[in-house]
Design an enzyme around this catalytic site. Structure first.
Site, mmCIF file in Angstrom:
data_model
loop_
_atom_site.group_PDB
_atom_site.id
_atom_site.type_symbol
_atom_site.label_atom_id
_atom_site.label_comp_id
_atom_site.label_asym_id
_atom_site.label_seq_id
_atom_site.Cartn_x
_atom_site.Cartn_y
_atom_site.Cartn_z
ATOM 1 N N PRO A 86 0.821 -1.214 0.000
ATOM 2 C CA PRO A 86 0.000 0.000 0.000
ATOM 3 C C PRO A 86 0.849 1.255 0.000
ATOM 4 C CG PRO A 86 -0.927 -1.597 1.498
ATOM 5 C CD PRO A 86 0.376 -2.184 1.010
ATOM 6 N N CYS A 87 0.500 2.197 -0.895
ATOM 7 C CA CYS A 87 1.363 3.357 -1.129
ATOM 8 C C CYS A 87 0.971 4.578 -0.309
ATOM 9 C CB CYS A 87 1.351 3.722 -2.616
ATOM 10 S SG CYS A 87 -0.272 4.229 -3.232
#
Length: 415
Positions: A86-87
């Site tokens: 997840p960014c």
């Protein structure tokens, strides 16, 4: 006649399977997908019933050895470990709004450690990690430094030679009809260097004779125009009726004192995606993963993009199906690596690390069209918005906006 050895991959944070689909097109065989979101799991099942989903979608719920066992592989048998943790902890939007992000202290950043734990157990021939540009921001690259340090620990303990090649690319430079900047970290177990090939596509206005022209929104979705608006593409919310007054390729900034509209907003007081419209003769803006009534990009005719249009701009083929409601599907598409970029990187990994002769033309990018019509003529601003006309202050800069000021005031009040 000799045959190429099978190239096995495991996919972490698989989402809708965009990266996986591209790697499949490049010749990789998927042995296991790890994905926590139920709608995304169902999308994978719809399109790839032969692929195996991990028994637990939460990457923290199974040990690296258990994941490797579920893939039916032993250490060093995995060719490629791919995934994009997840960014959000490293995103630019969070930094612009607050002046900083929690980054490594964000609970979602634990997924980066989980990815590395699996590297240490599986010892794949190649690792491929995708993330936003923010993971490598100058002086804010804790995530990248952590990744490098952990790889060095793996090298020391396991006698491997992973040396990360940090590559920033814009998908539009390689035939995707969308401007989308991301960072990819690629490393081989034996320390081989990976070099990003030169772009294949160029801005025809800046480099008219350098190579193939950028593929545009019209190239991708020009044949999908919706004549009778379906409910799913009707804009809604406070600003829906303002969309027709914004020219193609512009956003709310058109209606500031520095642009050609009327001053309804302050300069840079909203996110870039606010009321953002496609220009049919340009590549698409980045498809967002967090849909909202005023979050673009919108169609050049002032409506929402259909699911199929969103998918095409990300280079998903028309045969690809998505599970879930519109919001869930939009998030899956917006979070995906464009399959064509997975195909591009997969082919280059085969060429550079395994010495294979590979095709250079991507199968997942659209064909160039020659029938692009003129730009739409913007409409007048509706009367209900005219009361907003006037002088509006510009955004004061990162970490200094209204939200950040309120948080700072609250912190001082609690001292």
């Amino acid at each position: 006649m000799s045959t190429k050895p099978a190239k096995y991959m495991m996919s972490l944070f698989s989402g809708a399977g965009g990266l996986d689909l591209g790697l499949k097109a490049a010749g990789f065989i998927n042995k296991l997908c790890v994905e926590i979101d139920t709608a995304a799991q169902n999308t994978i099942i719809l399109n790839h019933p032969q692929w195996k989903l991990a028994s637990q979608g939460d990457i923290h719920a199974l040990t690296p050895k258990e994941l490797l066992d579920e893939a039916g592989l032993k250490p060093r048998e995995l060719t490629l470990l791919a995934g994009g943790p997840p960014c959000q902890p490293f995103s630019k939007s969070g930094y612009w709004a607050t002046g900083d992000t929690n980054r490594l202290t964000d609970p979602r950043a634990k997924t980066l450690k989980a990815y590395l734990d699996i590297v240490g157990e599986a010892l794949p021939e190649v690792i491929l990690l995708e993330n936003v540009k923010g993971i490598a921001f100058s002086e804010k690259d804790e995530g990248l430094q952590f990744f490098i340090d952990e790889l060095n620990n793996i090298n020391r303990v396991k006698k491997t030679n992973y040396h990360p090649n940090v590559i920033g690319l814009n998908a539009v430079d390689y035939g995707v009809p969308q401007s989308r900047e991301r960072v990819f970290i690629i490393a081989s177990r034996d320390g081989k260097h990976f070099k990003l090939p030169s772009p294949t596509h160029f801005d025809p206005e800046k480099c008219p004779d350098q190579g193939l022209p950028y593929l545009t929104a019209w190239d991708a979705i020009g044949d999908l125009d919706v004549d009778i608006w379906l409910d799913e593409v009707k804009p809604s919310g406070k600003w829906a009726d303002l969309l027709p007054s914004i020219p193609e390729g512009q956003n709310y900034l058109w209606h500031t004192e520095r642009m050609g509209g009327i001053p309804l907003f302050g300069w840079r007081t909203r996110f870039w995606s606010f009321l953002l419209k496609l220009a049919k003769n340009k590549p698409s803006w980045t498809i967002q993963a967090q849909p909202g009534p005023a979050t673009g990009p919108f169609h050049w005719k002032g409506r929402l993009l259909s699911i199929r249009e969103l998918a095409r701009l990300q280079t998903f083929p028309d045969s690809y199906e998505f599970a879930g409601d519109r919001r869930a599907v939009h998030m899956q598409i917006g979070n995906a690596v464009p399959p064509a970029i997975g195909e591009f990187l997969g082919l280059e990994i085969c060429r550079q690390f395994f010495g294979e002769s590979v095709r250079r033309r991507l199968e997942l990018i659209p064909e160039k069209r020659t029938d692009c019509p003129p730009l739409e003529t913007p409409k007048a601003v509706p009367k209900k918005y005219l009361s907003l006309q006037g002088a509006h202050g510009a955004h004061p800069g990162p970490g200094k906006g209204p939200g950040a000021q309120k948080r700072e005031q609250k912190a001082h009040a609690n001292v």
